[in-house]
Design a protein around this motif. Structure first.
Motif, short mmCIF file in Angstrom:
data_model
loop_
_atom_site.label_atom_id
_atom_site.label_comp_id
_atom_site.label_asym_id
_atom_site.label_seq_id
_atom_site.Cartn_x
_atom_site.Cartn_y
_atom_site.Cartn_z
N GLY A 196 -16.13 42.81 7.79
CA GLY A 196 -16.01 42.35 6.42
C GLY A 196 -14.79 41.47 6.21
O GLY A 196 -14.85 40.44 5.52
N ARG A 197 -13.69 41.85 6.83
CA ARG A 197 -12.47 41.03 6.72
C ARG A 197 -12.66 39.68 7.42
O ARG A 197 -12.16 38.65 6.97
N ALA A 198 -13.40 39.69 8.53
CA ALA A 198 -13.69 38.43 9.21
C ALA A 198 -14.56 37.53 8.33
O ALA A 198 -14.35 36.31 8.28
N LEU A 199 -15.51 38.12 7.64
CA LEU A 199 -16.34 37.35 6.72
C LEU A 199 -15.50 36.72 5.62
O LEU A 199 -15.70 35.56 5.25
N ARG A 200 -14.55 37.49 5.10
CA ARG A 200 -13.68 36.94 4.04
C ARG A 200 -12.77 35.85 4.60
O ARG A 200 -12.45 34.88 3.91
N ALA A 201 -12.34 36.01 5.84
CA ALA A 201 -11.50 34.98 6.46
C ALA A 201 -12.27 33.68 6.62
O ALA A 201 -11.75 32.59 6.35
N VAL A 202 -13.51 33.78 7.06
CA VAL A 202 -14.35 32.60 7.20
C VAL A 202 -14.58 31.95 5.84
O VAL A 202 -14.58 30.72 5.70
N ALA A 203 -14.75 32.78 4.82
CA ALA A 203 -14.96 32.26 3.47
C ALA A 203 -13.75 31.47 2.99
O ALA A 203 -13.88 30.43 2.34
N ASP A 204 -12.55 31.94 3.33
CA ASP A 204 -11.33 31.27 2.86
C ASP A 204 -11.09 29.95 3.57
O ASP A 204 -10.72 28.96 2.95
N ASP A 205 -11.31 29.93 4.91
CA ASP A 205 -11.02 28.70 5.66
C ASP A 205 -11.73 28.77 7.01
O ASP A 205 -11.36 29.57 7.88
N HIS A 206 -12.78 27.95 7.18
CA HIS A 206 -13.56 27.97 8.42
C HIS A 206 -12.70 27.64 9.63
O HIS A 206 -12.74 28.33 10.66
N GLN A 207 -11.93 26.56 9.53
CA GLN A 207 -11.15 26.12 10.68
C GLN A 207 -10.07 27.11 11.06
O GLN A 207 -9.83 27.37 12.25
N ALA A 208 -9.40 27.68 10.06
CA ALA A 208 -8.37 28.69 10.35
C ALA A 208 -8.98 29.92 11.00
O ALA A 208 -8.40 30.50 11.93
N ALA A 209 -10.17 30.33 10.53
CA ALA A 209 -10.85 31.48 11.13
C ALA A 209 -11.20 31.21 12.59
O ALA A 209 -11.03 32.07 13.46
N GLN A 210 -11.69 30.00 12.87
CA GLN A 210 -12.00 29.64 14.25
C GLN A 210 -10.76 29.62 15.13
O GLN A 210 -10.80 30.02 16.29
N SER A 211 -9.63 29.19 14.56
CA SER A 211 -8.39 29.07 15.35
C SER A 211 -7.86 30.42 15.81
O SER A 211 -7.11 30.50 16.78
N ILE A 212 -8.23 31.50 15.09
CA ILE A 212 -7.78 32.83 15.50
C ILE A 212 -8.87 33.60 16.23
O ILE A 212 -8.78 34.82 16.41
N GLY A 213 -9.93 32.89 16.64
CA GLY A 213 -10.93 33.49 17.51
C GLY A 213 -12.13 34.11 16.83
O GLY A 213 -12.88 34.85 17.47
N ILE A 214 -12.34 33.82 15.55
CA ILE A 214 -13.52 34.35 14.86
C ILE A 214 -14.67 33.38 15.08
O ILE A 214 -14.60 32.22 14.66
N PRO A 215 -15.75 33.80 15.74
CA PRO A 215 -16.87 32.88 16.03
C PRO A 215 -17.73 32.65 14.79
O PRO A 215 -18.33 33.58 14.26
N LEU A 216 -17.81 31.41 14.35
CA LEU A 216 -18.57 31.10 13.13
C LEU A 216 -20.05 31.43 13.29
O LEU A 216 -20.68 31.93 12.36
N SER A 217 -20.62 31.13 14.46
CA SER A 217 -22.05 31.34 14.64
C SER A 217 -22.41 32.81 14.46
O SER A 217 -23.40 33.14 13.80
N ARG A 218 -21.60 33.70 15.05
CA ARG A 218 -21.89 35.14 14.92
C ARG A 218 -21.73 35.60 13.47
O ARG A 218 -22.53 36.40 12.96
#
Length: 309
Positions: A180-202
């Motif tokens: 859930g926190r990863a989902l919120r991180a992606v919601a806030d900033d896609h590129q920042a989420a990717q930079s810390i290793g959160i896979p957008l596709s998943r």
């Protein structure tokens, strides 16, 4: 007073179901920035899948058990919605990363018509029945306070409780779990989420799967009330004014907006409708949403967008 309470309770219960559908819009928009016009089609597809799988289950099992058939139907429909989520991410969203919003909106329109047609090709286009055992008999409350009591639909009451429990569970999921926190991180900033290793596709597959689960529960409830038919996708469009009113990025906004729309349309139909010949319930939500777009386009709880030049 008793009649007013009946109307109020009916509006609250309908509003909670609107909130449940609106939650699907909010979840996908928060995680991917896509306004998912296909949510109504997902409700119809999920309801068709559950109705037909539950109907076919006794033939596969060799005996008729309604509870087991419904559980199998629900499980198979959920697997179908996860497959839909994977296909959408793999062949649609994954190919349209960083595209304009209008491009993504048109993609969801294409998904809408595909799901409508493909669902009826797979499962048929008749009116199907979903019977999950919700009681149909009315319930009379406060008989000692009001003459005749307050009439409440038990089916609507149980449906509202199920919807409220699911909304609460999803809120906890977003706040308390790592996913859930990863989902919120992606919601806030896609590129920042990717930079810390959160896979957008998943993440996108997960959020579309969750939206599919929400669509399945909504389709099950509305299918139990109205039967599974094409009009279910139109019922889901009632969630559009809800997300405009509550805010596209706000889960609490989806809940409050749904309750306001549900209560507003019931009260306006009963107390104002006779002055205009009725029919206010059909257009009340859209007129209210239009007023909000003029006065407060971000909705009650949405984030205000400020462009600096």
């Amino acid at each position: 007073m008793g009649f007013f309470l009946e109307t109020l309770f009916g509006g609250l219960m309908a509003g909670m179901l609107y909130s449940l559908i609106a939650l699907g819009f909010v979840l996908i928009y928060k995680a991917s920035g896509v306004f998912n016009f296909a949510q109504g089609a997902m409700v119809l597809f999920a309801a068709l899948a559950m109705a037909r799988f539950a109907e076919w289950a006794p033939q596969l099992l060799g005996f008729d058990n309604k509870i087991l058939a419904n559980l199998i139907g629900f499980g198979m429909a959920m697997l179908a919605m996860i497959a839909v989520a994977w296909v959408i991410e793999r062949f649609v969203l994954g190919k349209l990363v960083n595209q304009e919003g209008i491009t993504l909106l048109m993609a969801t329109l294409g998904i809408t018509y595909f799901l409508d047609g493909f669902g009826q090709t797979l499962f048929g286009s008749d009116i199907y029945k979903i019977d999950v055992g919700l009681p149909k008999d009315p319930l009379f409350l406060f008989e000692s306070v009001f003459q005749g009591g307050v009439l409440i639909s038990q089916e609507d009451l149980y449906a509202a409780v199920i919807a409220a429990a699911l909304v609460a569970a999803l809120s906890l999921f977003f706040q308390k779990t790592a996913t859930g926190r990863a989902l919120r991180a992606v919601a806030d900033d896609h590129q920042a989420a990717q930079s810390i290793g959160i896979p957008l596709s998943r993440i996108w597959v997960i959020v579309w799967s969750v939206a599919g689960f929400v669509a399945l529960v909504a389709g099950m409830i509305w299918g139990s009330k109205l039967g599974v038919q094409f009009s279910l996708s139109l019922v889901a469009l009632k969630a559009l004014p809800v997300v405009i009113l509550g805010g596209l990025t706000s889960v609490p906004g989806a809940i409050i907006g749904g309750l306001i729309i549900g209560v507003g349309e019931k009260l306006s139909e009963v107390y104002i409708g006779p002055m205009f010949g009725g029919g206010i319930e059909i257009w009340f939500a859209y007129v209210l949403a239009l007023l909000f777009l003029v006065v407060r386009p971000q909705g009650l709880f949405g984030e205000k967008i400020i462009d600096r030049v």
